[in-house]
Design an enzyme around this catalytic site. Structure first.
Site, short mmCIF file in Angstrom:
data_model
loop_
_atom_site.label_atom_id
_atom_site.label_comp_id
_atom_site.label_asym_id
_atom_site.label_seq_id
_atom_site.Cartn_x
_atom_site.Cartn_y
_atom_site.Cartn_z
N HIS A 178 0.84 -1.20 0.00
CA HIS A 178 0.00 0.00 0.00
C HIS A 178 0.88 1.25 0.00
CE1 HIS A 178 -3.18 -2.77 1.01
NE2 HIS A 178 -2.55 -3.11 2.11
N GLU A 190 -1.21 -0.56 8.19
CA GLU A 190 -2.12 -1.48 8.85
C GLU A 190 -1.39 -2.31 9.89
OE1 GLU A 190 -3.20 -3.31 5.05
OE2 GLU A 190 -2.32 -5.20 5.71
N HIS A 239 3.43 -7.44 1.70
CA HIS A 239 2.81 -8.35 2.67
C HIS A 239 1.73 -9.22 2.05
CE1 HIS A 239 0.24 -4.76 2.63
NE2 HIS A 239 -0.75 -5.56 2.94
N ARG A 267 -1.31 -4.69 -6.18
CA ARG A 267 -1.09 -6.13 -6.14
C ARG A 267 0.15 -6.47 -6.93
NH1 ARG A 267 -6.25 -7.56 -7.88
NH2 ARG A 267 -7.15 -7.41 -5.82
ZN ZN Z 1 -2.82 -4.94 3.09
#
Ligand code: ZN
Length: 311
Positions: free
Chosen positions: A94, A111, A168, A188
């Protein structure tokens, strides 16, 4: 009065049916995500109680800022999800706030994950096996993913901090509670060449990924702080400019001191009551709510574990 929230479920190709352990009525056996505390426009929770009953959290944030300490932020800042990874998720990254805003994507996304459940030998991908940007790009171009991705074994109770820029992926057989900046911007990198039920592969974002990956980020770098507070077990996992995430393991009674103007609460184990300014609410594993600025006198009773977060 606290805001009790109705979860929103999302189908994912890697999802499963394990969210039923929270007594949720899930839509199907490819249910990957429970958006537990969300004000994202395409999946905001409905309020289940009080004067705002029936409105979405997104609406209440717009209409009644006093509940949130007149928070000056434009959008509700956090998002809490529970993910059931029956199969592994795509490998992703991200952007941070600066990159997201420069590209018209709102907030970036930092996150963190609390591992609720994990099969024996379950693992995640966390970071990359190179600290060199050119080598990173070469490995992505050559699809040398197995060598590139850094794998880490996980067990229930582990906690991972995943700052923006960290490559991740959640592996199969893992259930997590995720606290994150309220954003849905994902680049992605690799999706195992999987096809969805319509025979389509999901889009990859290799150029954006190369731009935002932080090759230095390879260690889940938080050290939880454990202490006894007001007679109960308290753990602080992370506290920074994005969010603070803590866990309470309550046996008996806790006089709860609100850590911030408002906070997000998820019951991850057990059951009991929360008494807020004289009003008793039954809560159990799978209940999610927001304690607002107006809630002053708060007591938990019962045997339960809570994840509490605030911006
Ligand atoms: Zn994520």
């Amino acid at each position: 009065m606290a805001l009790f929230l109705k979860p929103v479920f999302q189908e994912r190709i890697w999802g499963g049916s394990a969210l039923t352990q929270f007594n949720y009525d899930i839509p199907n056996d490819l249910t990957g995500e429970c958006w537990a505390i969300s004000a994202l426009p395409h999946g905001s929770n409905e309020i289940e109680n009080g004067p705002h009953q029936g409105k979405t959290l997104e609406q209440v944030w717009e209409e009644d800022k006093a509940l949130f300490g007149n928070d000056k932020r434009n959008k509700f800042p956090l998002l809490t999800k529970i993910l059931d990874a029956n199969d592994k998720l795509s490998v992703q990254v991200h952007p941070d706030d600066a990159y997201a805003q420069a590209h018209g994507e709102g907030y970036g996304k930092t996150e963190c994950w609390y591992i609720l459940d994990a099969k024996e030998d379950a693992e995640i991908i966390y970071g990359v096996n190179t600290d060199n940007q050119e080598e990173l790009e070469r490995m992505i171009d050559n699809k040398a993913f197995d060598a590139l991705f850094h794998k880490v074994k996980v067990k229930p109770g582990d906690f991972f901090y995943v700052p923006a820029g960290t490559v991740h992926a959640i592996g199969s057989g893992i259930m997590i509670l995720e606290t994150q900046q309220s954003s849905d911007t994902t680049y992605r990198i690799y999706d195992y060449d999987r096809k969805d039920k319509n025979g389509n592969t999901r889009e990859l974002h290799l150029e954006q990924s190369k731009a935002v990956i932080d090759v230095k980020q390879t260690n889940p770098n938080t050290t939880p702080k454990h202490e006894t507070r007001n007679g109960q077990a308290y753990t602080q996992f992370v506290s920074n400019t994005f969010f603070t995430v803590e866990k309470w393991d309550i046996e008996g009674e806790l006089t709860f001191e609100k850590p911030y103007e408002y906070c997000l609460v998820s019951v991850i184990e057990g059951s009991g009551e929360v008494i807020i300014d004289g009003e008793t609410n039954h809560i159990e594993k799978g209940t999610h709510f927001i304690i607002t600025s107006e809630d002053l006198d708060i007591t938990f009773k019962g045997d339960m574990s809570l994840i509490v977060s605030h911006p």
